[in-house]
Design an enzyme around this catalytic site. Structure first.
Site, PDB file in Angstrom:
ATOM      1  N   GLY A  46       0.843  -1.194   0.000  1.00  7.45           N
ATOM      2  CA  GLY A  46       0.000   0.000   0.000  1.00  7.45           C
ATOM      3  C   GLY A  46       0.873   1.236   0.000  1.00  7.45           C
ATOM      4  N   GLN A  51       3.317   9.994   1.211  1.00  8.46           N
ATOM      5  CA  GLN A  51       4.601   9.298   1.382  1.00  8.46           C
ATOM      6  C   GLN A  51       5.586   9.611   0.256  1.00  8.46           C
ATOM      7  OE1 GLN A  51       2.479   5.336   2.235  1.00  8.46           O
ATOM      8  NE2 GLN A  51       4.350   5.123   3.420  1.00  8.46           N
ATOM      9  N   CYS A  96       5.832  -0.236   7.611  1.00  8.23           N
ATOM     10  CA  CYS A  96       5.493   0.948   6.821  1.00  8.23           C
ATOM     11  C   CYS A  96       6.723   1.361   6.026  1.00  8.23           C
ATOM     12  CB  CYS A  96       5.063   2.087   7.744  1.00  8.23           C
ATOM     13  SG  CYS A  96       4.631   3.604   6.861  1.00  8.23           S
ATOM     14  N   LEU A  97       6.518   1.680   4.759  1.00  7.19           N
ATOM     15  CA  LEU A  97       7.640   2.094   3.920  1.00  7.19           C
ATOM     16  C   LEU A  97       8.256   3.396   4.430  1.00  7.19           C
ATOM     17  CD1 LEU A  97       6.053   1.197   0.468  1.00  7.19           C
ATOM     18  CD2 LEU A  97       7.845  -0.067   1.696  1.00  7.19           C
ATOM     19  N   HIS A 138      -4.503   1.587   7.708  1.00 10.77           N
ATOM     20  CA  HIS A 138      -3.121   2.077   7.801  1.00 10.77           C
ATOM     21  C   HIS A 138      -2.915   3.255   6.833  1.00 10.77           C
ATOM     22  CE1 HIS A 138       1.424   1.275   7.885  1.00 10.77           C
ATOM     23  NE2 HIS A 138       1.295   1.996   6.779  1.00 10.77           N
ATOM     24  N   GLU A 139      -3.424   3.098   5.609  1.00 13.82           N
ATOM     25  CA  GLU A 139      -3.263   4.167   4.605  1.00 13.82           C
ATOM     26  C   GLU A 139      -4.128   5.387   4.942  1.00 13.82           C
ATOM     27  OE1 GLU A 139      -0.832   3.643   2.878  1.00 13.82           O
ATOM     28  OE2 GLU A 139      -0.726   1.472   2.904  1.00 13.82           O
ATOM     29  N   HIS A 142      -2.330   7.604   7.231  1.00 18.03           N
ATOM     30  CA  HIS A 142      -1.348   8.488   6.569  1.00 18.03           C
ATOM     31  C   HIS A 142      -1.999   9.799   6.134  1.00 18.03           C
ATOM     32  CE1 HIS A 142       2.388   6.225   6.321  1.00 18.03           C
ATOM     33  NE2 HIS A 142       1.770   5.151   5.850  1.00 18.03           N
TER      34      HIS A 142
HETATM   35  O1  GNR Z   1       3.938  -2.630   2.696  1.00 13.05           O
HETATM   36  C1  GNR Z   1       3.245  -2.461   3.706  1.00 13.05           C
HETATM   37  N1  GNR Z   1       2.901  -3.524   4.471  1.00 13.05           N
HETATM   38  C2  GNR Z   1       1.992  -3.453   5.505  1.00 13.05           C
HETATM   39  C3  GNR Z   1       1.920  -4.532   6.383  1.00 13.05           C
HETATM   40  C4  GNR Z   1       1.006  -4.523   7.420  1.00 13.05           C
HETATM   41  C5  GNR Z   1       0.160  -3.446   7.570  1.00 13.05           C
HETATM   42  C6  GNR Z   1       0.224  -2.372   6.723  1.00 13.05           C
HETATM   43  C7  GNR Z   1       1.125  -2.372   5.696  1.00 13.05           C
HETATM   44  S1  GNR Z   1       1.187  -1.025   4.607  1.00 13.05           S
HETATM   45  C8  GNR Z   1       2.865  -1.094   4.107  1.00 13.05           C
HETATM   46  C9  GNR Z   1       3.157  -0.057   3.039  1.00 13.05           C
HETATM   47  C10 GNR Z   1       2.981   1.319   3.619  1.00 13.05           C
HETATM   48  O2  GNR Z   1       3.759   1.857   4.352  1.00 13.05           O
HETATM   49  N2  GNR Z   1       1.876   1.949   3.321  1.00 13.05           N
HETATM   50  O3  GNR Z   1       1.639   3.163   3.843  1.00 13.05           O
HETATM   51 NI    NI Z   2       2.656   3.202   5.722  1.00 10.27          NI
END
Ligand code: GNR
Ligand code: NI
Length: 178
Positions: A46, A51, A96-97, A138-139, A142
């Protein structure tokens, strides 16, 4: 399509609230294409526009492509809104990236319903559960300037932030030596 640089914590840019998109123009579609390419390259499942330095309410997700068959199933969400969640929580180990190499278990509602505009600007409603529900939430975080580490205790969060600062310092030294 272009691979963009992903901002990492504690960059203050990631803390801002992203702005709604007026309409899904060609420009927004190009943004989504670039986000998807950046996400696949990273690699991740995601990505929110903020980001890559664009504070707009745009998310891309593909939870399928890292499975064995590797089939890509990209999903695009413009101006997403969570319209309902269930009370039951589920726990996933999140990464998270923008928080490289750090992982923690986070509780979130196990199901959610989300209203959004798709790649073509059409309004959609999707019911999500499991990994997809976690990823959408999660997104969505952000878009409000929230990272998964903000759900941890201050102690755990501080440990992670210190590690991130330390690894940023050592990688900038490597660049000077190189
Ligand atoms: O790549 C991602 N893996 C992930 C694993 C568990 C819960 C959420 C994520 S999102 C993350 C990519 C990312 O940072 N998206 O904002
Ligand atoms: Ni993230």
């Amino acid at each position: 399509m272009t691979i963009k640089r992903i901002l990492t914590a504690p960059d203050p840019f990631l803390k801002q609230i992203s702005n709604p998109v007026d309409s899904v123009t060609k420009e927004i579609q190009i943004l989504m294409d670039d986000m998807l390419e950046t996400m696949y390259d990273a690699p991740g499942i995601g990505l929110a526009a903020v980001q890559i330095g664009v504070p707009l309410r745009v998310i891309v997700i593909d939870i399928a492509w890292r499975n064995e068959d590797g089939k890509k199933e990209p999903m695009y969400f413009v101006n997403p809104e969570i319209i309902s969640t269930v009370e039951t929580l589920s726990t996933y180990e999140e990464g998270c990236l923008s928080v490289p190499d750090q992982y923690a278990e986070i509780d979130r509602p196990e199901k959610c319903k989300v209203k959004y505009l798709d790649y073509d600007g059409n309004e959609q409603i999707m019911s999500a559960e499991g990994m997809l529900a976690t990823c959408i939430q999660h997104e969505m975080d952000h878009l409000e300037g929230i990272l998964f580490i903000d759900h941890l205790s201050n102690l755990k969060k501080n440990i992670i932030v210190k590690k991130l600062i330390k690894s940023k310092k050592s990688s900038s030294k490597e660049r000077i030596v190189a």
